[in-house]
Write a protein that holds these residues in place. Structure first.
Motif, PDB file in Angstrom:
ATOM      1  N   THR A   1      81.300  60.976 -80.945  1.00 21.51           N
ATOM      2  CA  THR A   1      80.412  62.007 -80.410  1.00 21.51           C
ATOM      3  C   THR A   1      79.231  62.248 -81.333  1.00 21.51           C
ATOM      4  O   THR A   1      78.095  62.427 -80.880  1.00 21.51           O
ATOM      5  CB  THR A   1      81.192  63.313 -80.190  1.00 21.51           C
ATOM      6  OG1 THR A   1      82.248  63.066 -79.246  1.00 21.51           O
ATOM      7  CG2 THR A   1      80.296  64.421 -79.664  1.00 21.51           C
ATOM      8  N   HIS A   2      79.477  62.236 -82.631  1.00 23.34           N
ATOM      9  CA  HIS A   2      78.377  62.404 -83.582  1.00 23.34           C
ATOM     10  C   HIS A   2      77.357  61.287 -83.414  1.00 23.34           C
ATOM     11  O   HIS A   2      76.147  61.541 -83.372  1.00 23.34           O
ATOM     12  CB  HIS A   2      78.904  62.402 -85.013  1.00 23.34           C
ATOM     13  CG  HIS A   2      77.819  62.381 -86.039  1.00 23.34           C
ATOM     14  ND1 HIS A   2      77.168  63.527 -86.462  1.00 23.34           N
ATOM     15  CD2 HIS A   2      77.226  61.354 -86.704  1.00 23.34           C
ATOM     16  CE1 HIS A   2      76.241  63.201 -87.340  1.00 23.34           C
ATOM     17  NE2 HIS A   2      76.246  61.886 -87.505  1.00 23.34           N
TER      18      HIS A   2
ATOM     19  N   SER B   1      75.550  61.685 -79.758  1.00 21.04           N
ATOM     20  CA  SER B   1      74.876  62.913 -79.355  1.00 21.04           C
ATOM     21  C   SER B   1      73.687  63.257 -80.229  1.00 21.04           C
ATOM     22  O   SER B   1      73.686  63.012 -81.436  1.00 21.04           O
ATOM     23  CB  SER B   1      75.878  64.071 -79.384  1.00 21.04           C
ATOM     24  OG  SER B   1      75.244  65.296 -79.111  1.00 21.04           O
ATOM     25  N   ALA B   2      72.681  63.854 -79.595  1.00 19.86           N
ATOM     26  CA  ALA B   2      71.538  64.384 -80.344  1.00 19.86           C
ATOM     27  C   ALA B   2      71.813  65.786 -80.860  1.00 19.86           C
ATOM     28  O   ALA B   2      71.010  66.337 -81.619  1.00 19.86           O
ATOM     29  CB  ALA B   2      70.302  64.398 -79.456  1.00 19.86           C
ATOM     30  N   GLU B   3      72.919  66.371 -80.463  1.00 20.65           N
ATOM     31  CA  GLU B   3      73.292  67.712 -80.919  1.00 20.65           C
ATOM     32  C   GLU B   3      74.081  67.591 -82.218  1.00 20.65           C
ATOM     33  O   GLU B   3      75.287  67.437 -82.229  1.00 20.65           O
ATOM     34  CB  GLU B   3      74.125  68.430 -79.848  1.00 20.65           C
ATOM     35  CG  GLU B   3      73.418  68.597 -78.522  1.00 20.65           C
ATOM     36  CD  GLU B   3      72.160  69.434 -78.647  1.00 20.65           C
ATOM     37  OE1 GLU B   3      72.165  70.391 -79.437  1.00 20.65           O
ATOM     38  OE2 GLU B   3      71.176  69.134 -77.943  1.00 20.65           O
ATOM     39  N   GLY B   4      73.353  67.618 -83.332  1.00 19.56           N
ATOM     40  CA  GLY B   4      73.983  67.511 -84.641  1.00 19.56           C
ATOM     41  C   GLY B   4      74.167  66.093 -85.134  1.00 19.56           C
ATOM     42  O   GLY B   4      74.600  65.877 -86.261  1.00 19.56           O
TER      43      GLY B   4
ATOM     44  N   GLY C   1      71.976  60.869 -82.139  1.00 15.47           N
ATOM     45  CA  GLY C   1      71.648  60.722 -80.726  1.00 15.47           C
ATOM     46  C   GLY C   1      71.251  59.301 -80.363  1.00 15.47           C
ATOM     47  O   GLY C   1      70.198  59.075 -79.758  1.00 15.47           O
TER      48      GLY C   1
ATOM     49  N   ASP D   1      63.499  66.331 -79.435  1.00 13.54           N
ATOM     50  CA  ASP D   1      63.164  67.348 -78.466  1.00 13.54           C
ATOM     51  C   ASP D   1      63.101  66.738 -77.074  1.00 13.54           C
ATOM     52  O   ASP D   1      63.071  65.532 -76.867  1.00 13.54           O
ATOM     53  CB  ASP D   1      61.846  68.058 -78.833  1.00 13.54           C
ATOM     54  CG  ASP D   1      60.651  67.127 -78.842  1.00 13.54           C
ATOM     55  OD1 ASP D   1      60.565  66.260 -77.958  1.00 13.54           O
ATOM     56  OD2 ASP D   1      59.794  67.292 -79.726  1.00 13.54           O
ATOM     57  N   ARG D   2      63.055  67.631 -76.056  1.00 16.73           N
ATOM     58  CA  ARG D   2      63.141  67.167 -74.672  1.00 16.73           C
ATOM     59  C   ARG D   2      61.961  66.284 -74.301  1.00 16.73           C
ATOM     60  O   ARG D   2      62.108  65.290 -73.583  1.00 16.73           O
ATOM     61  CB  ARG D   2      63.218  68.386 -73.741  1.00 16.73           C
ATOM     62  CG  ARG D   2      63.306  67.984 -72.277  1.00 16.73           C
ATOM     63  CD  ARG D   2      63.591  69.187 -71.403  1.00 16.73           C
ATOM     64  NE  ARG D   2      63.549  68.828 -70.008  1.00 16.73           N
ATOM     65  CZ  ARG D   2      64.512  68.214 -69.353  1.00 16.73           C
ATOM     66  NH1 ARG D   2      65.598  67.858 -70.004  1.00 16.73           N
ATOM     67  NH2 ARG D   2      64.405  67.912 -68.080  1.00 16.73           N
TER      68      ARG D   2
END
Length: 377
Positions: free
Chosen positions: A188-189, A192-195, A198, A2-3
Protein backbone atom coordinates in the motif's frame (compact mmCIF):
# COMPACT_ATOMS: atom_id res chain seq x y z
CA UNK A 1 1.10 14.37 -5.87
CA UNK A 2 -1.66 16.99 -6.20
CA UNK A 3 -4.84 16.35 -8.18
CA UNK A 4 -3.83 18.57 -11.11
CA UNK A 5 -0.57 16.69 -11.62
CA UNK A 6 -2.43 13.37 -11.38
CA UNK A 7 -4.93 14.42 -14.04
CA UNK A 8 -2.15 15.63 -16.32
CA UNK A 9 -0.41 12.30 -15.82
CA UNK A 10 -3.53 10.35 -16.72
CA UNK A 11 -4.21 12.46 -19.79
CA UNK A 12 -0.66 12.08 -21.07
CA UNK A 13 -0.64 8.35 -20.51
CA UNK A 14 -4.05 7.98 -22.08
CA UNK A 15 -2.71 9.62 -25.22
CA UNK A 16 0.34 7.36 -25.20
CA UNK A 17 -1.84 4.27 -24.86
CA UNK A 18 -4.59 5.34 -27.23
CA UNK A 19 -3.52 3.46 -30.37
CA UNK A 20 -3.44 -0.34 -30.01
CA UNK A 21 -0.43 -1.91 -31.71
CA UNK A 22 -1.87 -5.41 -31.89
CA UNK A 23 -2.59 -6.92 -35.30
CA UNK A 24 -5.96 -6.66 -37.03
CA UNK A 25 -8.62 -9.05 -35.66
CA UNK A 26 -8.18 -11.70 -38.38
CA UNK A 27 -4.44 -11.84 -37.85
CA UNK A 28 -4.92 -11.78 -34.09
CA UNK A 29 -7.11 -14.89 -34.34
CA UNK A 30 -4.47 -16.56 -36.48
CA UNK A 31 -1.88 -15.82 -33.80
CA UNK A 32 -4.06 -17.08 -30.95
CA UNK A 33 -2.81 -20.64 -31.06
CA UNK A 34 0.27 -21.41 -29.02
CA UNK A 35 2.92 -23.71 -30.47
CA UNK A 36 2.84 -27.36 -29.40
CA UNK A 37 3.92 -28.13 -25.87
CA UNK A 38 7.07 -29.89 -27.07
CA UNK A 39 8.16 -26.75 -28.93
CA UNK A 40 7.72 -24.59 -25.85
CA UNK A 41 9.62 -27.10 -23.73
CA UNK A 42 12.37 -27.30 -26.32
CA UNK A 43 12.87 -23.53 -26.25
CA UNK A 44 12.94 -23.51 -22.46
CA UNK A 45 15.48 -26.31 -22.28
CA UNK A 46 17.72 -24.59 -24.82
CA UNK A 47 17.75 -21.37 -22.83
CA UNK A 48 18.31 -23.07 -19.48
CA UNK A 49 20.94 -25.47 -20.77
CA UNK A 50 22.89 -22.69 -22.47
CA UNK A 51 22.99 -20.62 -19.29
CA UNK A 52 24.02 -23.57 -17.12
CA UNK A 53 26.74 -24.73 -19.51
CA UNK A 54 28.17 -21.20 -19.67
CA UNK A 55 28.17 -20.73 -15.86
CA UNK A 56 29.89 -23.56 -14.04
CA UNK A 57 29.90 -21.24 -11.03
CA UNK A 58 26.21 -20.71 -10.26
CA UNK A 59 26.87 -17.15 -9.10
CA UNK A 60 25.98 -14.85 -6.21
CA UNK A 61 22.76 -14.77 -4.22
CA UNK A 62 21.67 -11.27 -5.22
CA UNK A 63 18.42 -10.33 -6.96
CA UNK A 64 19.52 -10.84 -10.58
CA UNK A 65 20.82 -14.39 -10.18
CA UNK A 66 17.99 -15.25 -7.80
CA UNK A 67 15.51 -14.36 -10.56
CA UNK A 68 17.21 -16.85 -12.86
CA UNK A 69 16.83 -19.54 -10.22
CA UNK A 70 13.17 -18.71 -9.73
CA UNK A 71 12.74 -19.49 -13.42
CA UNK A 72 14.89 -22.60 -13.26
CA UNK A 73 12.95 -24.08 -10.34
CA UNK A 74 9.75 -23.41 -12.32
CA UNK A 75 11.27 -25.36 -15.21
CA UNK A 76 12.13 -28.18 -12.84
CA UNK A 77 8.50 -28.32 -11.68
CA UNK A 78 7.42 -28.60 -15.33
CA UNK A 79 9.98 -31.22 -16.38
CA UNK A 80 11.14 -32.98 -13.19
CA UNK A 81 14.60 -32.86 -14.74
CA UNK A 82 17.03 -33.76 -11.89
CA UNK A 83 19.92 -31.69 -13.21
CA UNK A 84 17.91 -28.47 -13.01
CA UNK A 85 17.19 -29.14 -9.35
CA UNK A 86 20.82 -30.12 -8.76
CA UNK A 87 22.13 -26.88 -10.27
CA UNK A 88 19.72 -24.81 -8.18
CA UNK A 89 20.69 -26.74 -5.08
CA UNK A 90 24.39 -26.17 -5.76
CA UNK A 91 23.74 -22.43 -5.89
CA UNK A 92 21.76 -22.40 -2.65
CA UNK A 93 24.29 -24.57 -0.84
CA UNK A 94 27.14 -22.36 -2.03
CA UNK A 95 25.47 -19.55 -0.06
CA UNK A 96 24.26 -21.74 2.83
CA UNK A 97 20.71 -20.64 1.97
CA UNK A 98 21.61 -17.21 3.32
CA UNK A 99 20.49 -13.74 2.24
CA UNK A 100 22.71 -11.07 0.78
CA UNK A 101 23.32 -8.59 3.64
CA UNK A 102 22.10 -11.09 6.23
CA UNK A 103 18.87 -11.63 8.11
CA UNK A 104 18.67 -8.05 9.38
CA UNK A 105 18.20 -6.72 5.85
CA UNK A 106 14.97 -4.95 4.99
CA UNK A 107 15.90 -4.47 1.36
CA UNK A 108 13.53 -6.25 -1.03
CA UNK A 109 16.32 -7.16 -3.44
CA UNK A 110 17.97 -9.22 -0.72
CA UNK A 111 14.75 -11.16 -0.11
CA UNK A 112 14.50 -12.34 -3.72
CA UNK A 113 16.77 -15.33 -3.09
CA UNK A 114 14.21 -16.51 -0.55
CA UNK A 115 11.85 -17.36 -3.39
CA UNK A 116 14.22 -19.96 -4.80
CA UNK A 117 15.03 -21.26 -1.31
CA UNK A 118 11.30 -21.76 -0.72
CA UNK A 119 11.07 -23.54 -4.09
CA UNK A 120 13.89 -25.90 -3.10
CA UNK A 121 12.35 -26.48 0.33
CA UNK A 122 9.06 -27.52 -1.29
CA UNK A 123 10.69 -29.57 -4.07
CA UNK A 124 12.70 -31.58 -1.58
CA UNK A 125 9.92 -32.54 0.78
CA UNK A 126 9.25 -29.45 2.86
CA UNK A 127 11.01 -30.87 5.91
CA UNK A 128 14.43 -29.21 6.00
CA UNK A 129 13.76 -25.94 7.78
CA UNK A 130 17.38 -24.87 7.38
CA UNK A 131 16.67 -24.10 3.72
CA UNK A 132 14.26 -21.32 4.62
CA UNK A 133 15.62 -20.30 8.03
CA UNK A 134 17.24 -17.09 6.76
CA UNK A 135 14.29 -15.79 4.74
CA UNK A 136 11.92 -16.67 7.57
CA UNK A 137 14.09 -14.96 10.18
CA UNK A 138 14.37 -11.80 8.08
CA UNK A 139 10.66 -11.50 7.33
CA UNK A 140 9.78 -12.36 10.93
CA UNK A 141 11.95 -9.49 12.11
CA UNK A 142 10.18 -7.04 9.79
CA UNK A 143 6.76 -8.35 10.78
CA UNK A 144 7.21 -8.80 14.51
CA UNK A 145 10.35 -7.41 16.14
CA UNK A 146 12.32 -4.91 14.03
CA UNK A 147 10.15 -1.78 13.79
CA UNK A 148 7.08 -3.65 12.57
CA UNK A 149 5.29 -0.31 12.22
CA UNK A 150 7.76 0.75 9.51
CA UNK A 151 6.21 0.15 6.08
CA UNK A 152 8.18 2.44 3.76
CA UNK A 153 10.88 -0.03 2.69
CA UNK A 154 9.50 -0.61 -0.82
CA UNK A 155 10.03 2.72 -2.58
CA UNK A 156 10.61 1.35 -6.12
CA UNK A 157 8.38 -0.90 -8.19
CA UNK A 158 10.94 -3.71 -8.60
CA UNK A 159 10.45 -4.45 -4.90
CA UNK A 160 7.03 -5.94 -5.59
CA UNK A 161 8.57 -8.86 -7.48
CA UNK A 162 11.49 -9.27 -5.12
CA UNK A 163 9.62 -9.44 -1.84
CA UNK A 164 5.84 -9.75 -2.20
CA UNK A 165 5.98 -13.51 -2.93
CA UNK A 166 8.14 -14.55 0.06
CA UNK A 167 5.81 -12.75 2.48
CA UNK A 168 2.78 -14.39 0.87
CA UNK A 169 4.31 -17.84 0.82
CA UNK A 170 5.49 -17.67 4.41
CA UNK A 171 2.04 -16.53 5.52
CA UNK A 172 0.50 -19.64 3.98
CA UNK A 173 3.28 -22.00 5.06
CA UNK A 174 3.06 -20.92 8.69
CA UNK A 175 -0.67 -20.22 8.74
CA UNK A 176 0.13 -16.71 9.96
CA UNK A 177 -1.91 -13.84 8.53
CA UNK A 178 0.47 -11.29 10.04
CA UNK A 179 2.90 -11.88 7.16
CA UNK A 180 0.16 -11.26 4.59
CA UNK A 181 -0.91 -8.15 6.49
CA UNK A 182 2.67 -6.86 6.52
CA UNK A 183 2.91 -7.53 2.80
CA UNK A 184 -0.21 -5.46 2.19
CA UNK A 185 1.03 -2.59 4.34
CA UNK A 186 4.30 -2.44 2.40
CA UNK A 187 2.43 -2.75 -0.91
CA UNK A 188 0.00 0.00 0.00
CA UNK A 189 2.85 2.38 0.75
CA UNK A 190 4.42 1.74 -2.65
CA UNK A 191 1.13 2.03 -4.51
CA UNK A 192 -0.51 4.97 -2.77
CA UNK A 193 0.13 8.68 -3.00
CA UNK A 194 -1.25 9.04 0.53
CA UNK A 195 1.96 8.90 2.56
CA UNK A 196 3.86 6.93 -0.09
CA UNK A 197 5.43 7.59 -3.47
CA UNK A 198 2.22 6.73 -5.32
CA UNK A 199 3.86 4.65 -8.06
CA UNK A 200 0.59 3.30 -9.47
CA UNK A 201 -0.94 5.59 -12.07
CA UNK A 202 -4.68 5.19 -11.41
CA UNK A 203 -5.63 6.34 -14.90
CA UNK A 204 -3.85 3.51 -16.71
CA UNK A 205 -2.95 0.78 -14.23
CA UNK A 206 0.74 1.08 -15.13
CA UNK A 207 3.45 1.81 -12.56
CA UNK A 208 6.27 4.33 -12.37
CA UNK A 209 9.66 2.93 -11.42
CA UNK A 210 10.11 5.35 -8.49
CA UNK A 211 9.15 8.89 -7.49
CA UNK A 212 11.71 10.50 -9.81
CA UNK A 213 9.51 9.58 -12.77
CA UNK A 214 6.22 10.93 -11.42
CA UNK A 215 4.60 13.78 -13.39
CA UNK A 216 6.86 16.80 -13.28
CA UNK A 217 9.93 14.61 -12.97
CA UNK A 218 11.94 12.61 -15.51
CA UNK A 219 10.23 12.29 -18.90
CA UNK A 220 11.16 11.03 -22.35
CA UNK A 221 12.97 13.31 -24.85
CA UNK A 222 9.58 13.99 -26.43
CA UNK A 223 8.12 15.05 -23.10
CA UNK A 224 6.06 11.90 -22.60
CA UNK A 225 5.97 9.87 -19.40
CA UNK A 226 8.60 7.23 -18.67
CA UNK A 227 6.93 3.95 -17.80
CA UNK A 228 9.75 1.48 -17.89
CA UNK A 229 8.97 -1.89 -19.40
CA UNK A 230 10.95 -4.07 -17.02
CA UNK A 231 9.78 -2.05 -14.03
CA UNK A 232 6.23 -2.95 -14.99
CA UNK A 233 7.50 -6.47 -15.63
CA UNK A 234 8.66 -6.73 -12.04
CA UNK A 235 5.23 -5.52 -10.92
CA UNK A 236 3.54 -8.11 -13.13
CA UNK A 237 5.70 -10.94 -11.81
CA UNK A 238 5.19 -9.90 -8.22
CA UNK A 239 1.42 -9.89 -8.54
CA UNK A 240 1.33 -13.25 -10.32
CA UNK A 241 3.55 -15.00 -7.80
CA UNK A 242 1.64 -13.51 -4.87
CA UNK A 243 -1.71 -14.58 -6.28
CA UNK A 244 -0.33 -18.07 -6.88
CA UNK A 245 0.69 -18.28 -3.23
CA UNK A 246 -2.39 -16.88 -1.48
CA UNK A 247 -5.75 -18.66 -1.24
CA UNK A 248 -8.28 -17.06 -3.56
CA UNK A 249 -10.42 -15.77 -0.72
CA UNK A 250 -7.56 -14.39 1.37
CA UNK A 251 -7.59 -10.77 2.43
CA UNK A 252 -6.41 -8.33 -0.25
CA UNK A 253 -6.30 -10.87 -3.09
CA UNK A 254 -9.17 -9.08 -4.86
CA UNK A 255 -7.08 -5.91 -4.82
CA UNK A 256 -4.06 -7.72 -6.25
CA UNK A 257 -6.20 -9.37 -8.94
CA UNK A 258 -7.70 -6.04 -9.90
CA UNK A 259 -4.30 -4.40 -10.16
CA UNK A 260 -3.00 -7.21 -12.37
CA UNK A 261 -6.02 -7.09 -14.68
CA UNK A 262 -5.66 -3.33 -15.19
CA UNK A 263 -1.96 -3.75 -15.88
CA UNK A 264 -2.56 -6.49 -18.45
CA UNK A 265 -5.23 -4.39 -20.15
CA UNK A 266 -2.83 -1.48 -20.51
CA UNK A 267 -0.07 -3.76 -21.79
CA UNK A 268 -2.25 -5.34 -24.43
CA UNK A 269 -2.87 -1.87 -25.89
CA UNK A 270 0.80 -1.06 -26.45
CA UNK A 271 2.19 -4.40 -27.62
CA UNK A 272 4.31 -4.17 -30.75
CA UNK A 273 3.30 -6.01 -33.91
CA UNK A 274 6.28 -8.33 -33.51
CA UNK A 275 4.97 -9.39 -30.08
CA UNK A 276 7.51 -7.46 -28.00
CA UNK A 277 7.15 -4.36 -25.86
CA UNK A 278 9.44 -1.32 -26.04
CA UNK A 279 11.56 -0.24 -23.10
CA UNK A 280 9.30 2.80 -22.54
CA UNK A 281 5.66 1.76 -22.62
CA UNK A 282 4.48 5.37 -22.90
CA UNK A 283 6.71 6.47 -25.80
CA UNK A 284 7.31 4.07 -28.68
CA UNK A 285 9.89 6.44 -30.18
CA UNK A 286 12.00 6.49 -27.01
CA UNK A 287 14.80 4.00 -27.76
CA UNK A 288 12.50 1.80 -29.88
CA UNK A 289 13.26 -1.84 -30.35
CA UNK A 290 12.47 -5.26 -28.90
CA UNK A 291 13.26 -5.92 -25.23
CA UNK A 292 13.15 -9.42 -23.80
CA UNK A 293 13.02 -9.10 -20.00
CA UNK A 294 9.91 -6.94 -19.84
CA UNK A 295 8.29 -8.92 -22.65
CA UNK A 296 8.95 -12.19 -20.82
CA UNK A 297 7.38 -10.99 -17.58
CA UNK A 298 4.38 -9.65 -19.49
CA UNK A 299 3.99 -13.03 -21.22
CA UNK A 300 4.11 -14.66 -17.79
CA UNK A 301 1.34 -12.37 -16.56
CA UNK A 302 -0.80 -12.80 -19.67
CA UNK A 303 -0.51 -16.59 -19.51
CA UNK A 304 -1.48 -16.60 -15.84
CA UNK A 305 -4.38 -14.23 -16.48
CA UNK A 306 -5.73 -16.41 -19.29
CA UNK A 307 -5.23 -19.66 -17.38
CA UNK A 308 -7.05 -18.44 -14.29
CA UNK A 309 -9.82 -16.60 -16.12
CA UNK A 310 -8.80 -13.16 -14.91
CA UNK A 311 -8.84 -11.89 -18.50
CA UNK A 312 -10.81 -13.09 -21.56
CA UNK A 313 -9.03 -15.90 -23.36
CA UNK A 314 -10.10 -14.79 -26.83
CA UNK A 315 -8.59 -11.33 -26.35
CA UNK A 316 -5.48 -12.04 -24.31
CA UNK A 317 -4.22 -15.40 -25.52
CA UNK A 318 -3.33 -13.85 -28.91
CA UNK A 319 -1.16 -11.29 -27.08
CA UNK A 320 0.61 -14.02 -25.11
CA UNK A 321 1.09 -16.19 -28.20
CA UNK A 322 2.45 -13.28 -30.24
CA UNK A 323 4.86 -12.38 -27.44
CA UNK A 324 6.13 -15.94 -27.14
CA UNK A 325 6.51 -16.21 -30.91
CA UNK A 326 8.53 -13.01 -30.92
CA UNK A 327 10.76 -14.20 -28.10
CA UNK A 328 11.62 -17.57 -29.62
CA UNK A 329 12.01 -16.39 -33.21
CA UNK A 330 13.75 -13.08 -32.63
CA UNK A 331 15.58 -13.25 -29.28
CA UNK A 332 16.40 -16.93 -28.72
CA UNK A 333 19.52 -18.02 -30.63
CA UNK A 334 19.83 -21.53 -32.04
CA UNK A 335 22.27 -22.47 -29.26
CA UNK A 336 19.96 -21.17 -26.49
CA UNK A 337 21.54 -17.77 -25.91
CA UNK A 338 18.76 -15.29 -25.15
CA UNK A 339 19.25 -11.86 -26.68
CA UNK A 340 17.65 -8.42 -26.55
CA UNK A 341 17.78 -8.40 -22.75
CA UNK A 342 18.27 -4.92 -21.33
CA UNK A 343 20.97 -5.04 -18.67
CA UNK A 344 20.85 -3.77 -15.11
CA UNK A 345 19.35 -0.31 -14.75
CA UNK A 346 16.35 1.72 -13.72
CA UNK A 347 15.05 3.29 -16.95
CA UNK A 348 14.95 2.92 -20.75
CA UNK A 349 18.37 4.57 -21.17
CA UNK A 350 20.08 2.04 -18.90
CA UNK A 351 22.48 -0.51 -20.40
CA UNK A 352 21.87 0.61 -23.96
CA UNK A 353 22.11 -0.46 -26.70
CA UNK A 354 19.92 -3.53 -26.32
CA UNK A 355 20.89 -5.94 -29.09
CA UNK A 356 20.63 -9.52 -30.29
CA UNK A 357 23.85 -10.14 -28.38
CA UNK A 358 22.88 -8.70 -24.96
CA UNK A 359 21.62 -11.02 -22.24
CA UNK A 360 21.37 -11.26 -18.44
CA UNK A 361 20.51 -13.87 -15.84
CA UNK A 362 17.25 -12.25 -14.77
CA UNK A 363 16.11 -12.08 -18.40
CA UNK A 364 16.64 -15.82 -18.81
CA UNK A 365 14.77 -16.41 -15.55
CA UNK A 366 11.83 -14.32 -16.76
CA UNK A 367 11.80 -16.26 -20.05
CA UNK A 368 11.66 -19.57 -18.14
CA UNK A 369 8.79 -18.27 -16.01
CA UNK A 370 6.89 -17.17 -19.13
CA UNK A 371 7.26 -20.47 -20.94
CA UNK A 372 6.44 -22.66 -17.97
CA UNK A 373 3.25 -20.68 -17.38
CA UNK A 374 2.30 -20.98 -21.06
CA UNK A 375 2.62 -24.76 -20.70
CA UNK A 376 -0.32 -24.59 -18.29
CA UNK A 377 -2.65 -22.49 -20.48
Amino acid sequence: MDRRRLLLSTAALGTALAVPALPAPALARERAALPPRDEILGALRRAADHWISAHADPGDNQWARATFFSGLTALHRATREPRYLAYARSWAEKHDYALHNGVTTRHADDHNAGQAYLDLYEAEGGTDGAKIAAIEDSLHRMTYTDRPEKNDDWWWDDALHMAMPPFARLSVLRGDARYADKLHALYTHTKSAEGGPGLLDPGTGLWYRDKRFLPGGIGSPAGKPVLWSRGNGWVTGGHVKTLKALPRGAAHTAEYRGALVRLLRALRAVQREDGFWNVNLADAAHLPGPETSGTSFFTYGLAYGVRTGLVPRDRYLPAAAAAWRGLVTKALHDDGFLGYVQGVGDRPESSQPVTYGTTADFGVGAFLLAGTELLRV
